[in-house]
Design an enzyme around this catalytic site. Structure first.
Site, short mmCIF file in Angstrom:
data_model
loop_
_atom_site.label_atom_id
_atom_site.label_comp_id
_atom_site.label_asym_id
_atom_site.label_seq_id
_atom_site.Cartn_x
_atom_site.Cartn_y
_atom_site.Cartn_z
N ARG A 1 0.82 -1.22 0.00
CA ARG A 1 0.00 0.00 0.00
C ARG A 1 0.86 1.28 0.00
NH1 ARG A 1 -3.38 -3.42 -0.77
NH2 ARG A 1 -5.47 -3.47 0.12
N SER B 1 -11.18 -0.69 2.85
CA SER B 1 -10.49 -0.79 4.14
C SER B 1 -10.15 0.61 4.63
CB SER B 1 -9.17 -1.56 3.99
OG SER B 1 -9.39 -2.84 3.47
N GLU C 1 -5.71 4.08 6.19
CA GLU C 1 -5.25 3.85 4.82
C GLU C 1 -5.90 4.88 3.91
OE1 GLU C 1 -5.46 0.93 1.13
OE2 GLU C 1 -7.05 0.96 2.57
N1 EPU Z 1 -11.90 -10.80 9.54
C1 EPU Z 1 -12.44 -10.70 10.80
N2 EPU Z 1 -13.53 -9.89 10.98
C2 EPU Z 1 -14.09 -9.19 9.95
C3 EPU Z 1 -13.52 -9.29 8.66
C4 EPU Z 1 -12.42 -10.10 8.48
O1 EPU Z 1 -11.97 -11.31 11.75
O2 EPU Z 1 -15.05 -8.46 10.20
C5 EPU Z 1 -10.73 -11.65 9.34
C6 EPU Z 1 -11.02 -12.64 8.19
O3 EPU Z 1 -11.59 -13.80 8.70
C7 EPU Z 1 -9.68 -12.87 7.56
C8 EPU Z 1 -8.87 -11.63 7.93
O4 EPU Z 1 -9.63 -10.88 8.89
O5 EPU Z 1 -9.04 -13.98 8.13
C9 EPU Z 1 -8.57 -10.77 6.71
O6 EPU Z 1 -9.80 -10.37 6.12
P1 EPU Z 1 -9.95 -10.18 4.51
O7 EPU Z 1 -9.57 -11.43 3.82
O8 EPU Z 1 -11.30 -9.65 4.24
O9 EPU Z 1 -8.84 -9.12 4.15
P2 EPU Z 1 -8.35 -7.76 4.85
O10 EPU Z 1 -6.96 -7.97 5.37
O11 EPU Z 1 -9.34 -7.22 5.82
C10 EPU Z 1 -7.18 -6.85 2.71
C11 EPU Z 1 -7.13 -5.55 1.97
C12 EPU Z 1 -8.40 -5.40 1.12
C13 EPU Z 1 -8.45 -6.56 0.13
C14 EPU Z 1 -8.45 -7.88 0.94
C15 EPU Z 1 -8.39 -9.11 0.05
C16 EPU Z 1 -5.81 -4.03 3.38
C17 EPU Z 1 -5.82 -2.85 4.29
N3 EPU Z 1 -7.00 -4.44 2.92
O12 EPU Z 1 -8.29 -6.78 3.60
O13 EPU Z 1 -8.30 -4.18 0.39
O14 EPU Z 1 -9.60 -6.50 -0.68
O15 EPU Z 1 -7.29 -7.93 1.80
O16 EPU Z 1 -7.10 -9.24 -0.47
O17 EPU Z 1 -4.74 -4.55 3.06
C18 EPU Z 1 -8.87 -1.85 0.40
O18 EPU Z 1 -7.66 -1.63 0.40
O19 EPU Z 1 -9.73 -0.94 0.42
C19 EPU Z 1 -9.32 -3.25 0.44
C20 EPU Z 1 -10.62 -3.56 0.50
#
Ligand code: EPU
Length: 337
Positions: A164, A238, A333
């Site tokens: 990022r 995010s 972010e």
């Molecule tokens: N999780 C929770 N609670 C929630 C949501 C998620 O515990 O309410 C857990 C999930 O179970 C999972 C982990 O958190 O194990 C990660 O969740 P997710 O796979 O949805 O990914 P994220 O780390 O929250 C990142 C990016 C997203 C991107 C996704 C998929 C960042 C800041 N965000 O989200 O990017 O779509 O991975 O690759 O790195 C964005 O930048 O706006 C964005 C949406």
């Protein structure tokens, strides 16, 4: 080029918050961009570039010039044995560009389907999702140096792309406007199903044989099921970065919170901020028109008439409670103006 005055930015940010710009310019050519920049310089006005306003929170009115970049165009400029080199202008919609590439047989960007925003904004924060970062398929870009009006070419190493982040968020912040980006895409698909949620959604299919369009469609389905569509519910994806901590800090945290979700990342650990916020009890929270999405704790939402100041205030409260519970500092972010 028309410079408009006192424009409500509600439809120019995916949070859908009202804030007024003193001046606003819709830019369709590089020449218009130069004119708009000189308008701001002559009036000693601050200016700000926006694409589709998908990573922005306007906390208050903007007293300068907002420049919306709508310069369009996609062309195949070269190829070699394994790659196509595709140049896209900054104002192209990111998802439409990804679909255009897939239909033309230029592969690699499928995991990045449905990310809101424009091509020109994509390298600034090295967009990433579902196991792929833009940096893998980035070749070079051209950017206009604001001070000199010169167009300068930046190769991949110059851009310092990381999680990022890029040089355009670091030492070159606000010094350049990215006008076009060239991607180095694959002639032969190389599916990447390393991200667990994506692999789980495509069981019983051999990775090598997966049609990239199916990967794209599946990524879209996952995103739609977890992340609200900004056209229906104001949000900016995010809101915070996933914090990166040392191995020692991670093991200490894991001892206290055995269920913590984290991924190893370059000899460190990237913590799932969504999990931290979820554990702190914020998921599904709503107060007036501000809230935390019920399906994803990392996404702040505007249920209707929330102000930027209210959303900002909620983000501060979340930061404080995560700090108290885990001693972790969450960094926004989203760009806060
Ligand atoms: N999780 C929770 N609670 C929630 C949501 C998620 O515990 O309410 C857990 C999930 O179970 C999972 C982990 O958190 O194990 C990660 O969740 P997710 O796979 O949805 O990914 P994220 O780390 O929250 C990142 C990016 C997203 C991107 C996704 C998929 C960042 C800041 N965000 O989200 O990017 O779509 O991975 O690759 O790195 C964005 O930048 O706006 C964005 C949406």
């Amino acid at each position: 080029m028309l410079i408009q005055e006192n424009i409500n930015l509600k439809t120019f940010n995916t949070f859908n918050v009202s804030a007024h710009a003193r001046y606003f310019a819709d830019i369709k050519t590089p020449e218009e961009l130069l004119e708009a920049l000189s308008f701001s310089q002559q009036g000693s006005l601050p200016f700000m570039i926006i694409g589709q306003g998908s990573n922005l929170l306007f906390k208050e009115d903007y007293l300068g010039l907002i420049i919306e970049l709508n310069i369009k165009g996609i062309e195949l400029i070269n190829d070699d044995k394994e790659h196509y080199y595709i140049k896209a202008q900054c104002g192209e919609n990111w998802h439409d560009f990804v679909q255009h590439c897939l239909q033309a047989g230029y592969y690699g960007l499928e995991n990045l389907s449905l990310i809101p925003g424009t091509v020109g904004a994509a390298p600034v924060q090295n967009i990433g999702a579902y196991g792929v970062e833009l940096s893998e398929f980035f070749h070079e870009l051209e950017a206009l140096e604001i001070a000199s009006g010169k167009v300068i070419r930046y190769c991949k190493d110059d851009c310092q792309l990381s999680y990022r982040h890029s040089i355009f968020k670091g030492e070159l912040k606000d010094k350049f406007v990215i006008t076009n980006v060239t991607f180095k895409l694959l002639k032969k698909p190389k599916p990447n199903l390393s991200y667990p949620a994506l692999r789980d959604a495509l069981p019983n299919i051999e990775t090598d044989n997966i049609d990239p369009q199916l990967i794209s469609d599946t990524v879209c389905e996952i995103r739609r099921s977890k992340l609200p569509d900004p056209a229906e519910l104001g949000n900016a994806g995010s809101f915070f970065w996933n914090p990166i901590v040392s191995e020692d800090d991670f093991f200490a945290l894991q001892e206290k919170h055995p269920d913590i979700i984290a991924f190893s990342y370059m000899q460190q650990y990237k913590l799932a901020a969504a999990w931290l916020i979820d554990q702190a009890g914020w998921k599904g929270f709503r107060e007036g028109d501000v809230g935390v999405h019920k399906e994803h704790a990392l996404v702040l939402v505007n249920y209707g008439e929330a102000t930027g100041a209210e959303l900002y205030d909620l983000s501060r409260r979340i930061q404080l409670s995560v700090k108290k519970m885990f001693d972790i500092d969450l960094r926004p972010e989203v760009r806060i103006i």
